[in-house]
Enzyme design. Structure first.
Site, PDB file in Angstrom:
ATOM      1  N   TYR A   1       0.512  -0.840  -0.066  1.00  0.00           N
ATOM      2  CA  TYR A   1       0.345  -0.172   0.415  1.00  0.00           C
ATOM      3  C   TYR A   1       0.634   1.297  -0.020  1.00  0.00           C
ATOM      4  CZ  TYR A   1      -3.704  -2.959   1.587  1.00  0.00           C
ATOM      5  OH  TYR A   1      -4.994  -3.780   2.104  1.00  0.00           O
TER       6      TYR A   1
ATOM      7  N   HIS B   1      -5.508   2.024  -1.209  1.00  0.00           N
ATOM      8  CA  HIS B   1      -6.132   0.680  -2.128  1.00  0.00           C
ATOM      9  C   HIS B   1      -4.537  -0.091  -1.954  1.00  0.00           C
ATOM     10  CE1 HIS B   1     -10.481  -0.642  -2.552  1.00  0.00           C
ATOM     11  NE2 HIS B   1     -10.259   0.927  -2.842  1.00  0.00           N
TER      12      HIS B   1
ATOM     13  N   LYS C   1      -3.923  -4.262  -9.630  1.00  0.00           N
ATOM     14  CA  LYS C   1      -2.772  -4.199  -9.136  1.00  0.00           C
ATOM     15  C   LYS C   1      -1.454  -4.257 -10.222  1.00  0.00           C
ATOM     16  CE  LYS C   1      -5.578  -5.772  -4.814  1.00  0.00           C
ATOM     17  NZ  LYS C   1      -5.650  -3.984  -5.109  1.00  0.00           N
TER      18      LYS C   1
END
Lengths: 290, 413
Positions: free
Chosen positions: A227, A235, A266
């Site tokens: 993070y 997020h 991601k």
């Protein structure tokens, strides 16, 4: 939540100032943090951990959990490296059944009972007042009756013991009662122990040093979730997968983890600790046509 | 929650800890109440309930499920289930399903009548050959009818040929009916082809043949072939290009030009060649069927697609519980909990819990994925209730289950 006024615990070192040690207790060989100030200290170090217990105010839900805080082995290692962790004793065996503890407990109970009975009486008086003033309109007669009722209440009111609300403490309340505990606090792991050398710990330390917050990423198929700031506010940006430099990786595994990363939006980070305490990072991103 | 033992109500450690966390219970030890931390440290250990198992327990209880410990001895074995023994706990509210047993194989006595009936059915369809009906009833008659037929055919064939030879004398081309005489040189005798389409070759009439070829005192004069040609259909057949090509090849085709035929040195070999070709044409080549290892299926025999698929299948489908009873117990994979749905959905009573919704097995992400052996063991222990594997990842719990699956076969019967 108890308000323990334990002072700063200093490690037996020559330094004047040492950060307060975080008390870590082992439960089934898992490191757990119980006290509120310890949790704050852990978060201040930038370590997130995972909460396991029921939240006292709303125990029957899984959205937000409460204490204890479970530390990742890498987090525990980091605390140990910074000499910031201290082991709490399993139980104060000497003093558990001791008279001192029981006496303290009884005193607490009595004090709480008295406090609660006073509050209960106030509550009843208020209820009576509301009932009386709501029912009748006449002022003087109401006042007279009211005063008489209130007097009766003062004399006859008893607060039964069974109605007392009891507080269950989360962290062991006996810690402040165990003076021996301080002695135990200093020894957490052998002094001057080498930090763990494996790939995961090196990557964790490096990323934490750069200011990222890390949690475990088992359900994302990786080692850590990275993070940019506190997880409560951001997020995760990366899924970190730790691979050692000389280990050969199957291409299908790389494809699988890249697919997974693109599905959850991601970036996948392949992290390999190098020889000179530097970590080499490779990011995988789904880029489209060309 | 809880159970009674020795006349007292007792709680299991994980249940006690959960109630403590909810704020509903206070546990005293030596006159002092335990804190939550004390509860964790005292109640959870690798021997009793591990921290991971308690995490799963708490998670499910907070969601509202009823979670009980799994007791392998209380589950009936698959044999007992096969015998359909009434399970004492599940009697209420569940109908015993009667298992359909296989119908017994037909005994020997009805088969004779069956085949006879079948034979008669066949007879009704085959009206042409009356012999077959008689075949079924009495076997003695069997050899006679076919012979009679074949002899009739052959006799008829021979007579037809003879008739044809005699009938050929209608045409003007002189066929001598001298049988047995092979002293003619056929290459010198001209056999005019009246049906030939090229007109240059024919004069308007034919010259009479050599008198030595004619029998007796037969005197033949010139013959005007024009009326005969009129009777012949000399129209050119309209053929497409393909057909013309085919016709050309057919004209050129000579059986003696075939390489295989040339290789035959005598009639026996030629007949063998013909038999081979016939076998190949009809789908039953002799070289395949004459050996020890014959093809799996005779293509001339009808068979349903499903049966054919079963014949050629190499991999047999199997189900999860196959061979599971032979496996020995493994230590690492164990079912921990029975999970029942909350009271609103199903009736749950401590005396009669009913069938669990699922069974839980707890592990962590560092543990290896269960292999087929472990899955079979778990499924066998559990019976017909799905086993869910709860994987604990430092605070996050993910639930996985393995489902048995049969590949569909795309067969229309």
């Amino acid at each position: 939540m108890e308000a323990l006024s334990c002072g700063e615990r200093r490690l037996g070192s020559e330094e004047e100032y040492a950060a307060p040690a975080v008390g870590v207790s082992l439960c089934d060989s898992a490191p757990l943090v119980w006290r509120m100030q310890d949790l704050r200290a852990v978060r201040a170090e930038g370590l997130v951990g995972a909460l396991l217990g029921s939240l006292p105010r709303t125990p029957r839900q899984n959205g937000r959990l409460g204490r204890p805080l479970l530390l990742l082995p890498e987090e525990e290692g980091l605390l140990r490296e910074r000499r910031a962790a201290a082991a709490l004793p399993d139980r104060c065996q000497q003093d558990w059944g001791g008279a001192e503890l029981r006496q303290k407990h009884e005193e607490e109970e009595k004090r709480s009972f008295e406090e609660q009975s006073v509050l209960a009486l106030e509550d009843r008086k208020l209820a009576l007042l509301r009932a009386m003033t709501g029912a009748e309109s006449g002022a003087t007669s109401a006042d007279e009756a009211l005063r008489r009722r209130l007097q009766a209440l003062d004399q006859n009111f008893t607060f039964p013991q069974s109605a007392m609300a009891v507080q269950l403490s989360t962290a062991r309340a006996g810690l402040s009662y165990c003076p021996e505990a301080r002695a135990f606090l200093q020894a957490y792991g052998p002094p001057g122990a080498e930090p763990r050398c494996d790939a995961r710990y090196q990557v964790f330390r490096d990323l934490r040093g750069r200011g990222f917050y890390l949690t475990s990423a088992g359900k994302f198929g990786g080692d850590f979730l990275v993070y940019p700031g506190d997880p409560l506010r951001f997020h995760a940006h990366f899924i970190a997968v730790c691979v050692s430099l000389d280990e050969s990786v199957c291409l299908l595994d790389v494809l699988a983890v890249a697919r997974l990363g693109s599905n959850v939006k991601k970036t996948v980070l392949l992290c390999s600790p190098g020889p000179d305490a530097r970590v080499c990072y490779t990011s995988l991103q789904w880029s489209g046509m060309i | 929650m809880g159970f009674s033992a020795n006349g007292k109500q007792c709680l299991l450690p994980e249940e006690a800890l959960y109630l403590m966390e909810c704020g509903n219970l206070q546990v005293f030890h030596q006159d002092l109440p335990l804190s939550i931390q004390d509860g964790y440290e005292k109640f959870l250990s690798a021997n009793t309930v591990s921290l991971q198992q308690y995490q799963v327990f708490g998670h499910l209880k907070r969601l509202g499920y009823v979670v009980l410990r799994f007791d392998p001895s209380s589950e009936s074995s698959s044999y007992a289930r096969q015998l359909n023994l009434p399970q004492s706990r599940d009697r209420a509210g569940r109908q015993l399903k009667r298992k359909r047993s296989l119908s017994p194989a037909p005994s020997s006595t009805p088969t004779a009548t069956c085949s006879r009936a079948e034979a008669q059915e066949e007879c009704s369809t085959e009206k042409m050959e009356e012999d077959k009906c008689s075949e079924g009833e009495e076997d003695i008659k069997l050899p006679e009818p076919p012979e009679a037929q074949s002899s009739a055919d052959e006799g008829g064939g021979r007579s037809w040929w003879m008739m044809d030879v005699l009938g050929d004398s209608d045409k003007d081309s002189g066929h001598g009916s001298k049988s047995g005489s092979s002293c003619w040189d056929f290459s010198s005798i001209s056999f005019p082809d009246l049906g030939s389409t090229s007109r240059e070759h024919f004069p308007s009439d034919l010259a009479p043949p050599d008198p030595s070829l004619l029998p007796g005192d037969l005197k033949v004069g010139f013959c005007d072939i024009a009326p005969w040609r009129q009777k012949i259909n000399l129209r050119q057949v309209k053929m497409s290009a393909n057909e013309q090509k085919r016709e050309k090849y057919r004209r050129r085709w000579d059986v003696n030009k075939n390489r295989e035929v040339r290789r035959c040195r005598n009639w026996a070999e030629y007949q063998e060649l013909m038999a081979r070709r016939k076998g190949k044409r009809e789908g039953r080549p002799a070289h395949l069927w004459n050996r020890e290892v014959t093809p799996l299926h005779d293509p001339t025999q009808p068979i349903a697609t499903g049966e054919l698929l079963e014949k050629i299948s190499v991999i047999k489908p199997t189900h999860l519980l196959e061979g599971a009873s032979r496996l020995k117990d493994a230590d690492d994979w164990r079912i921990c909990f029975n999970v029942y749905q909350p009271n609103t959905v199903a009736d749950f009573k401590k005396s009669n819990p009913g069938k669990p919704y699922s069974r839980m097995c707890v592990c962590s992400f560092d543990d290896p994925v269960p292999d087929l052996r472990a899955i079979k063991l778990l499924a066998y222990q559990s019976g017909d209730i799905p086993v869910v594997i709860a994987v604990v990842d430092y605070g996050d719990i993910s639930f996985y289950t393995f489902k048995d699956f049969q590949l569909p076969t795309d067969v229309y019967p």
